[in-house]
Design a protein around this motif. Sequence first.
Motif, short mmCIF file in Angstrom:
data_model
loop_
_atom_site.label_atom_id
_atom_site.label_comp_id
_atom_site.label_asym_id
_atom_site.label_seq_id
_atom_site.Cartn_x
_atom_site.Cartn_y
_atom_site.Cartn_z
N PHE A 176 -5.60 -8.19 6.39
CA PHE A 176 -4.14 -8.02 6.01
C PHE A 176 -4.83 -6.76 5.02
CE2 PHE A 176 -1.55 -9.10 1.22
CZ PHE A 176 -0.85 -8.94 2.36
N CYS A 177 -3.37 -5.70 6.12
CA CYS A 177 -3.45 -4.04 5.37
C CYS A 177 -2.31 -4.04 5.03
CB CYS A 177 -3.99 -3.84 6.97
SG CYS A 177 -4.61 -3.71 8.26
N LEU A 178 -2.29 -3.72 3.61
CA LEU A 178 -1.08 -3.22 2.44
C LEU A 178 -0.99 -1.38 2.63
CD1 LEU A 178 -3.85 -4.00 -0.45
CD2 LEU A 178 -2.77 -5.21 0.91
N ASN A 207 7.44 0.12 -0.41
CA ASN A 207 7.81 0.07 -1.73
C ASN A 207 8.59 1.19 -2.05
OD1 ASN A 207 8.61 -0.63 -3.84
ND2 ASN A 207 6.44 -0.76 -4.76
N VAL A 208 10.06 0.52 -1.97
CA VAL A 208 11.29 1.99 -1.94
C VAL A 208 10.84 2.50 -3.62
CG1 VAL A 208 13.40 1.46 -0.57
CG2 VAL A 208 12.90 0.57 -3.05
N HIS A 209 10.57 2.00 -4.57
CA HIS A 209 10.54 2.58 -5.88
C HIS A 209 8.75 1.99 -6.13
CE1 HIS A 209 13.99 0.78 -6.79
NE2 HIS A 209 14.52 -1.88 -6.54
N ARG A 210 8.53 2.68 -5.37
CA ARG A 210 6.67 2.72 -5.36
C ARG A 210 6.91 4.45 -6.12
NH1 ARG A 210 4.14 2.73 -0.10
NH2 ARG A 210 3.67 0.69 -0.46
N THR A 211 5.28 4.09 -7.02
CA THR A 211 5.52 5.71 -8.26
C THR A 211 3.68 5.77 -7.75
OG1 THR A 211 3.73 4.14 -9.04
CG2 THR A 211 5.83 3.70 -9.84
N GLU A 216 2.43 -3.35 -7.18
CA GLU A 216 1.94 -2.70 -7.15
C GLU A 216 3.05 -2.28 -9.00
OE1 GLU A 216 3.87 0.79 -4.30
OE2 GLU A 216 2.37 -0.20 -2.74
N MET A 217 1.66 -1.95 -9.38
CA MET A 217 2.30 -2.32 -11.17
C MET A 217 3.24 -3.76 -11.05
SD MET A 217 1.85 0.57 -12.65
CE MET A 217 1.77 2.01 -12.18
N ASP A 218 4.21 -4.44 -11.25
CA ASP A 218 4.71 -5.54 -11.85
C ASP A 218 5.55 -5.72 -10.59
OD1 ASP A 218 6.73 -3.77 -12.73
OD2 ASP A 218 7.21 -5.27 -14.20
N VAL A 219 5.32 -5.43 -9.85
CA VAL A 219 6.24 -5.67 -8.46
C VAL A 219 5.16 -6.33 -7.39
CG1 VAL A 219 8.37 -5.11 -7.02
CG2 VAL A 219 7.89 -4.01 -9.41
N GLN A 220 5.99 -7.32 -6.98
CA GLN A 220 6.03 -7.76 -5.50
C GLN A 220 5.79 -7.26 -4.20
OE1 GLN A 220 5.56 -11.75 -4.87
NE2 GLN A 220 4.58 -11.77 -2.77
N VAL A 221 4.79 -6.38 -3.68
CA VAL A 221 5.20 -5.56 -1.97
C VAL A 221 5.20 -6.81 -1.33
CG1 VAL A 221 5.03 -3.59 -0.96
CG2 VAL A 221 4.98 -3.48 -3.79
N GLY A 222 5.66 -6.79 -0.44
CA GLY A 222 5.44 -7.51 1.20
C GLY A 222 5.73 -9.40 1.21
N CYS A 239 -2.64 -0.56 -7.64
CA CYS A 239 -2.10 -1.43 -6.77
C CYS A 239 -3.45 -2.41 -7.29
CB CYS A 239 -1.94 -0.81 -5.73
SG CYS A 239 -3.71 0.24 -5.56
N TRP A 240 -2.59 -4.17 -6.67
CA TRP A 240 -3.56 -4.98 -7.09
C TRP A 240 -3.45 -6.41 -6.48
CZ3 TRP A 240 -1.83 -9.37 -10.20
CH2 TRP A 240 -0.43 -8.86 -10.34
N VAL A 241 -3.68 -6.75 -5.64
CA VAL A 241 -3.45 -8.79 -4.75
C VAL A 241 -3.82 -9.55 -6.03
CG1 VAL A 241 -4.25 -7.60 -3.65
CG2 VAL A 241 -5.83 -8.30 -4.20
N GLU A 242 -3.26 -10.58 -5.95
CA GLU A 242 -3.46 -12.34 -6.23
C GLU A 242 -3.88 -12.86 -5.36
OE1 GLU A 242 -1.42 -13.97 -10.11
OE2 GLU A 242 0.00 -14.21 -8.42
#
Length: 429
Positions: A239-241, A246-250, A207-213, A400-403
């Motif tokens: 893979f369920c997102l 994320n405590v810093h979720r915008t 989410e943005m520049d933060v990896q979540v999970g 929100c994006w995936v690599e």
Amino acid sequence: MSVNPPSSNDACLSIVHSLMCHRQGGENEGFAKRAIESLVKKLKEKKDELDSLITAITTNGVHPSKCVTIQRTLDGRLQVAGRKGFPHVIYARLWRWPDLHKNELKHVKFCQYAFDLKYDNVCVNPYHYERVVSPGIVSGSGAILPLQGGHGDGRLQTPSPQVQVMTPAPRPPTPTQPAPQQQAAQQSSQTSHSQQPSFWCSISYFEMDVQVGEMFKVPSSCPVVTVDGYVDPSGGDRFCLGQLSNVHRTDASERARLHIGKGVQLECRGEGDVWMRCMSDHAVFVQSYYLDREAGRAPGDAVHKIYPGAYIKVFDLRQCHRQMQQQAATAQAAAAAQAAAVAGNIPGPGSVGGIAPAVSLSAAAGIGVDDLRRLCILRLSFVKGWGPDYPRQSIKHTPCWVEVHLHRALQLLDEVLHTMPLADPGPAN
């Protein structure tokens, strides 16, 4: 506005407004409006051609129409809103095929000023061109389309203006164990005889520049994996997102996550090719070197919008392997030349004890692991796009994006790295 379509005698604004209503939505509204305004203004002095354009667009090509021409530029490309492209491709994307690649158009026989005929005037009537797609692309009906007219040149074409390549298609059959003869043929055509990795890809969510999970690894026994927005436990081929916190979720990420829905399916085919299906009700945006090449763009130069229901190839293992080898060869040649230059073995006007040539070669000789790893990675953003056509310049600015790291490609990269002089020859994975 009147129910009847406008004519060439109407104001430019009315004509543009009417033609905007028929656009396919592949381009952002600002670009589409600029492109249509530019065309209408150029045709204002050629009323019969402007009427032909209006007829073609407002009837979806049902009524025959004449050539609609503009002046050919020196390099053949048209500039609209700071972007350059071939004019017949720009308008075909606007009104017929939003996902069109520039090398997929073939003019109809009755078009007198088709782009390929190299006349001073170029026809941009979208209904004077047919779409020709590469073998293996699935049509809107889900079937591979044979050539019309029985031509055996290996190309496929869509038979009507309503069929688009990147549209819903049925799920392909589940891969089955090939016969022994097929297995032998596959092994002989493989890029490498090393054993396939246990996991064919690993997926990281941001989410943005933060990896979540944590990173999610997909076993090679699951060739199809779903990445969706639901809250079920992840595992195996899913893979369920939705269940990731994320405590810093915008607020932007919170809103976008609501629209991921069924998300995407990624399918590993053969030795390591990857196809993608957009299951979401919203488009996804993909960075893919394979699609860059198909679109005639420089590697890493484009972001590709994939529409709901579309099923499309996004990664080609052989192409990736060739690119690795080419870059390795370039680096090796540059490193050898650099060493010779440092030793003073390259005479020339710019040679001062070999220092100047060494500096000019250093960039090519310094190709590193990160440069090559990018070839083995897919990135995709849900709901929101990025790049030149969007306010967000980087995928790290999307909510929100995936690599996706492709393990077979990374495995081949390890093999290539052993033949390549690198400053930091660390393992690729």
